[in-house]
Each structure stands twice: as structure tokens, then as C-alpha cells.
Motif scaffolding. Structure first.
Motif, mmCIF file in Angstrom:
data_model
loop_
_atom_site.group_PDB
_atom_site.id
_atom_site.type_symbol
_atom_site.label_atom_id
_atom_site.label_comp_id
_atom_site.label_asym_id
_atom_site.label_seq_id
_atom_site.Cartn_x
_atom_site.Cartn_y
_atom_site.Cartn_z
ATOM 1 N N TYR A 177 0.838 -1.212 0.000
ATOM 2 C CA TYR A 177 0.000 0.000 0.000
ATOM 3 C C TYR A 177 0.869 1.257 0.000
ATOM 4 O O TYR A 177 0.556 2.248 -0.666
ATOM 5 C CB TYR A 177 -0.912 -0.017 1.225
ATOM 6 N N PHE A 178 1.985 1.213 0.734
ATOM 7 C CA PHE A 178 2.849 2.386 0.847
ATOM 8 C C PHE A 178 3.948 2.425 -0.221
ATOM 9 O O PHE A 178 4.428 3.509 -0.568
ATOM 10 C CB PHE A 178 3.487 2.439 2.238
ATOM 11 N N SER A 179 4.356 1.256 -0.736
ATOM 12 C CA SER A 179 5.494 1.218 -1.656
ATOM 13 C C SER A 179 5.107 0.930 -3.103
ATOM 14 O O SER A 179 5.925 1.097 -4.014
ATOM 15 C CB SER A 179 6.480 0.138 -1.199
ATOM 16 N N ASP A 180 3.869 0.466 -3.314
ATOM 17 C CA ASP A 180 3.397 0.053 -4.645
ATOM 18 C C ASP A 180 4.164 -1.157 -5.183
ATOM 19 O O ASP A 180 4.164 -1.402 -6.389
ATOM 20 C CB ASP A 180 3.485 1.204 -5.664
ATOM 21 N N PHE A 181 4.804 -1.897 -4.301
ATOM 22 C CA PHE A 181 5.502 -3.120 -4.727
ATOM 23 C C PHE A 181 4.820 -4.339 -4.134
ATOM 24 O O PHE A 181 4.653 -4.441 -2.918
ATOM 25 C CB PHE A 181 6.966 -3.097 -4.296
ATOM 26 N N TYR A 182 4.429 -5.250 -5.018
ATOM 27 C CA TYR A 182 3.850 -6.522 -4.591
ATOM 28 C C TYR A 182 4.675 -7.637 -5.244
ATOM 29 O O TYR A 182 4.839 -7.643 -6.467
ATOM 30 C CB TYR A 182 2.391 -6.630 -5.023
ATOM 31 N N PRO A 183 5.209 -8.570 -4.462
ATOM 32 C CA PRO A 183 6.140 -9.562 -5.012
ATOM 33 C C PRO A 183 5.500 -10.574 -5.960
ATOM 34 O O PRO A 183 6.215 -11.189 -6.760
ATOM 35 C CB PRO A 183 6.690 -10.258 -3.759
ATOM 36 N N TYR A 184 4.174 -10.742 -5.883
ATOM 37 C CA TYR A 184 3.513 -11.730 -6.730
ATOM 38 C C TYR A 184 2.300 -11.114 -7.425
ATOM 39 O O TYR A 184 1.570 -10.326 -6.810
ATOM 40 C CB TYR A 184 3.068 -12.941 -5.903
ATOM 41 N N PRO A 185 2.069 -11.453 -8.689
ATOM 42 C CA PRO A 185 0.974 -10.824 -9.440
ATOM 43 C C PRO A 185 -0.414 -11.108 -8.866
ATOM 44 O O PRO A 185 -1.310 -10.273 -8.993
ATOM 45 C CB PRO A 185 1.122 -11.422 -10.847
ATOM 46 N N PHE A 186 -0.605 -12.245 -8.217
ATOM 47 C CA PHE A 186 -1.937 -12.595 -7.708
ATOM 48 C C PHE A 186 -2.288 -11.877 -6.410
ATOM 49 O O PHE A 186 -3.416 -11.997 -5.924
ATOM 50 C CB PHE A 186 -2.074 -14.117 -7.526
ATOM 51 N N ILE A 187 -1.314 -11.122 -5.843
ATOM 52 C CA ILE A 187 -1.648 -10.279 -4.688
ATOM 53 C C ILE A 187 -1.339 -8.813 -4.976
ATOM 54 O O ILE A 187 -1.175 -8.013 -4.058
ATOM 55 C CB ILE A 187 -0.918 -10.740 -3.410
ATOM 56 N N ASN A 188 -1.273 -8.456 -6.248
ATOM 57 C CA ASN A 188 -1.002 -7.072 -6.643
ATOM 58 C C ASN A 188 -2.302 -6.273 -6.598
ATOM 59 O O ASN A 188 -3.113 -6.314 -7.522
ATOM 60 C CB ASN A 188 -0.400 -7.042 -8.052
ATOM 61 N N ALA A 189 -2.488 -5.548 -5.508
ATOM 62 C CA ALA A 189 -3.731 -4.813 -5.296
ATOM 63 C C ALA A 189 -3.891 -3.659 -6.285
ATOM 64 O O ALA A 189 -5.015 -3.223 -6.554
ATOM 65 C CB ALA A 189 -3.797 -4.291 -3.863
ATOM 66 N N ILE A 190 -2.790 -3.167 -6.834
ATOM 67 C CA ILE A 190 -2.872 -2.075 -7.806
ATOM 68 C C ILE A 190 -3.550 -2.555 -9.075
ATOM 69 O O ILE A 190 -4.432 -1.885 -9.631
ATOM 70 C CB ILE A 190 -1.463 -1.525 -8.120
ATOM 71 N N ASN A 191 -3.142 -3.718 -9.555
ATOM 72 C CA ASN A 191 -3.686 -4.250 -10.809
ATOM 73 C C ASN A 191 -5.009 -4.981 -10.628
ATOM 74 O O ASN A 191 -5.869 -4.939 -11.509
ATOM 75 C CB ASN A 191 -2.673 -5.212 -11.449
ATOM 76 N N LEU A 192 -5.171 -5.634 -9.500
ATOM 77 C CA LEU A 192 -6.340 -6.500 -9.301
ATOM 78 C C LEU A 192 -7.421 -5.888 -8.420
ATOM 79 O O LEU A 192 -8.587 -6.277 -8.538
ATOM 80 C CB LEU A 192 -5.897 -7.840 -8.693
#
Length: 200
Positions: A153-168
Motif C-alpha cells: 500500500y505504501f510502496s506500490d511493490f507486490y512480489p507476486y501478481p496474484f496479490i497485486n492490489a494495484i492491478n487486481l
């Protein structure tokens, strides 16, 4: 081959894989060194393989008797199997590593999970497993999920695509996370059931 020698071999394989992956990250770094390190230790794969390598190291040198408590090895086995299964089912098709990266990739996601499963079969005290242990086993993956979502939420980095809240979006991320939680619960119950069956 004794348990301690096998533990040492597995520990060396684990630490080699982690260190090699770290070297590959540093070699190809395109962000700040500090951020790269935070991201490296934000992968469930890396954290779980560190747990595995640490466990085998302690077993090899016969340190901390508490790690021999029934259920600890089972929990670690479930964690690393989730690493392997999620990679094989969801992530393998998303990239095509070459050279050393391919070797490290296979070690972290395929070979080490298999080695841990074999070790579990040989050495876990299976008749002491019970379903009440599953809830404590869930603490680590749940804490990891909370950490990743908060940091993302603070860094915009999610290590895996299935938990990428920005895209999903958070709703889809929660659905995906619930699916993995179900996989964890199913594996946990399966291991307890198999453990009881093997000791009849």
C-alpha cells in the motif's frame, strides 16, 4: 546416510540457492540497494527457503532441541510445498529464466520442496500430529500476507501478481489469498491424516 549428514547436505543446497539468488538480484539491480534488499526479503519463496535452510542447519549441528518437537517439520514442509505448488501452477509460465537463474529457480521451487517432503517422510514423528496444530501453523503465512499488503500500500511493490492490489484491486486479492489459504488448510489436514495413517 545418517539424519545429521542428510540435514547438512540439504542445508548446503538451501543456502547455496538463497545466496545465489541474492547474487543474481544484486548483479541485476536497477533500484536502490536498500530497496532491493527489502524486496528480496519480501518474497515468500525466499523467506520460506531461509526457514528451511535454517532448520536443516540446526538439525545438522544438533542445536535447539525444540525444533524436534512434532509438528514443526510438518509446518515447514507445508510452507515449502505451497511455494512449489503456487510456482508450478501460477508462476512458472510467467517467465523463462536462463543459465544460473534457471538452476536457482528449480532449486528454490522444485528440488528443495521435494527434498523437504522426503525428509518429512523419513524423520517426522507423525503419530504426534493433530489437527489442533493447524491454527498455529497458519500464523506465519497470515503475517506474511498482512505485511505484503501493508507494505505494498505504501510502496506500490507486490512480489507476486496474484496479490497485486494495484492491478487486481483488494477484493480480487482477498479472493486469491483465500484460495491459497484453502490450499494451506487442505495440505495441513492431509499431512495430519497421512501421518496418522502411516503410524497405524
Amino acid at each position: 546416510m545418517t539424519q545429521r549428514i542428510l540435514s547438512l547436505i540439504f542445508a548446503l543446497v538451501g543456502w547455496f540457492s538463497i545466496i545465489a539468488q541474492y547474487y543474481l538480484m544484486v548483479k541485476n539491480i536497477q533500484i536502490s540497494f536498500a530497496e532491493a534488499n527489502i524486496r528480496f526479503f519480501s518474497y515468500f519463496t525466499i523467506l520460506t527457503n531461509i526457514i528451511v535452510a535454517g532448520y536443516f542447519t540446526l538439525q545438522a549441528f544438533n542445536r535447539i532441541p525444540k525444533i524436534k518437537k512434532p509438528g514443526i517439520l510438518t509446518a515447514i514442509t507445508i510452507y515449502i510445498l505451497i511455494v512449489g505448488l503456487v510456482y508450478q501452477i501460477i508462476l512458472r509460465s510467467t517467465w523463462d529464466p536462463k543459465g544460473l537463474q534457471r538452476l536457482v529457480d528449480e532449486l528454490l521451487h522444485t528440488i528443495i520442496p521435494i527434498l523437504v517432503l522426503i525428509y518429512w517422510y523419513l524423520y517426522e514423528n507423525k503419530n504426534k500430529l493433530n489437527y489442533r496444530q493447524i491454527l498455529p501453523w497458519a500464523i506465519y503465512p497470515l503475517l506474511y500476507l498482512f505485511y505484503i499488503l501493508i507494505r505494498g500500500y505504501f510502496s506500490d511493490f507486490y512480489p507476486y501478481p496474484f496479490i497485486n492490489a494495484i492491478n487486481l484491486g483488494y477484493f480480487q486479492v482477498l479472493i486469491n489469498s483465500f484460495g491459497i489459504l484453502l490450499l494451506f488448510a487442505a495440505l495441513s489436514m492431509l499431512f495430519v491424516r497421512i501421518g496418522k495413517s502411516l503410524n497405524k
